[in-house]
Motif scaffolding. Structure first.
Motif, mmCIF file in Angstrom:
data_model
loop_
_atom_site.group_PDB
_atom_site.id
_atom_site.type_symbol
_atom_site.label_atom_id
_atom_site.label_comp_id
_atom_site.label_asym_id
_atom_site.label_seq_id
_atom_site.Cartn_x
_atom_site.Cartn_y
_atom_site.Cartn_z
ATOM 1 N N ALA A 176 0.933 -1.081 0.169
ATOM 2 C CA ALA A 176 -0.161 0.096 -0.084
ATOM 3 C C ALA A 176 1.066 1.269 0.117
ATOM 4 O O ALA A 176 0.652 2.306 -0.701
ATOM 5 N N LEU A 177 2.086 1.198 0.842
ATOM 6 C CA LEU A 177 2.903 2.368 1.014
ATOM 7 C C LEU A 177 3.480 2.636 -0.623
ATOM 8 O O LEU A 177 3.800 3.728 -0.755
ATOM 9 N N LEU A 178 4.071 1.517 -1.068
ATOM 10 C CA LEU A 178 4.632 1.591 -2.355
ATOM 11 C C LEU A 178 3.575 2.030 -3.343
ATOM 12 O O LEU A 178 4.027 2.984 -4.154
ATOM 13 N N CYS A 179 2.434 1.713 -3.443
ATOM 14 C CA CYS A 179 1.310 2.172 -4.374
ATOM 15 C C CYS A 179 1.364 3.752 -4.024
ATOM 16 O O CYS A 179 1.071 4.508 -5.260
ATOM 17 N N LEU A 180 1.005 4.099 -2.935
ATOM 18 C CA LEU A 180 0.896 5.441 -2.417
ATOM 19 C C LEU A 180 2.075 6.334 -2.945
ATOM 20 O O LEU A 180 1.982 7.721 -3.711
ATOM 21 N N VAL A 181 3.392 5.910 -2.755
ATOM 22 C CA VAL A 181 4.674 6.728 -3.234
ATOM 23 C C VAL A 181 4.369 6.604 -4.786
ATOM 24 O O VAL A 181 4.779 7.743 -5.493
ATOM 25 N N GLY A 182 4.164 5.625 -5.288
ATOM 26 C CA GLY A 182 3.998 5.620 -6.959
ATOM 27 C C GLY A 182 3.258 6.482 -7.437
ATOM 28 O O GLY A 182 3.310 7.234 -8.454
ATOM 29 N N ILE A 183 1.834 6.676 -6.781
ATOM 30 C CA ILE A 183 0.974 7.516 -7.283
ATOM 31 C C ILE A 183 1.428 9.103 -6.874
ATOM 32 O O ILE A 183 1.010 9.972 -7.794
#
Length: 201
Positions: A176-183
């Motif tokens: 989830a954190l990686l997705c948020l960082v990517g977004i």
């Protein structure tokens, strides 16, 4: 009835001349569900018939007498036995001829505790013998051992469950954190692109 109880308890062992009823033990100790043999001895005369023999063995608790064993004129009278002792008393008839009253009391209960009186009445004498029986309750440790591991096994199951869930939860959080960082990075890139002014000629 009360007078008879007092008479049996207070009277000494030897009541009539040389005729005596004795106990082999004055006090017995046993655990519930076990068996025990209570024994009395009395003076015999070989020339006398057993038809003159009368025996009454009773349990005395507070003001109550319960019949354990009864012999009338040499014959055992099972009908006189109190219900609480029904099917639990065995007498040794061979020993009786030798002047010994041997009674096996089986499947002991804590309620069997008390003073046991055995009166013997013949045409040549009368006497009473007494002994104490204490029956203690048994607490089975095996029952406790079979019950106690259950909560431990449940705890261990919870421990195994947690050891599987925690890494999965951590993995989900990381994703989830990686997705948020990517977004976030993508948004930043889009805003930079939109801020670039086209070159006009």
């Amino acid at each position: 009835m009360i007078c008879r109880i007092l008479l049996l308890v207070v009277l000494p062992s030897c009541v009539s001349g040389s005729f005596v009823v004795n106990v082999t033990q004055t006090c017995y100790q046993a655990e519930e569900n076990h068996n025990i043999t209570l024994e009395w001895t009395f003076t015999t005369k070989p020339d006398r018939s057993t038809k003159t023999l009368n025996i009454l063995c009773e349990l005395f608790i507070s003001d109550k007498l319960s019949v354990l064993y009864h012999v009338h004129e040499g014959v055992e009278v099972s009908e006189s036995q109190d219900e609480e002792f029904s099917g639990r008393v065995q007498s040794d008839k061979d020993a009786l001829r030798e002047g010994r009253i041997r009674l096996q009391l089986s499947r002991l209960r804590t309620d069997d505790s008390g003073l046991y009186l055995c009166e013997v009445n013949t045409d040549y004498g009368f006497s009473v013998g007494r002994c104490q029986l204490n029956v203690t309750a048994v607490f089975h440790s095996s029952n406790l051992q079979t019950v106690s591991p259950q909560p431990e096994s449940r705890e261990s199951q919870h421990g195994v469950g947690l050891s599987l869930v925690l890494p999965l939860l951590a993995l989900v959080i990381i994703c989830a954190l990686l997705c948020l960082v990517g977004i976030k990075k993508r948004k930043q890139t889009l805003t930079r692109v939109s801020e670039i002014k086209p070159i006009t000629t």
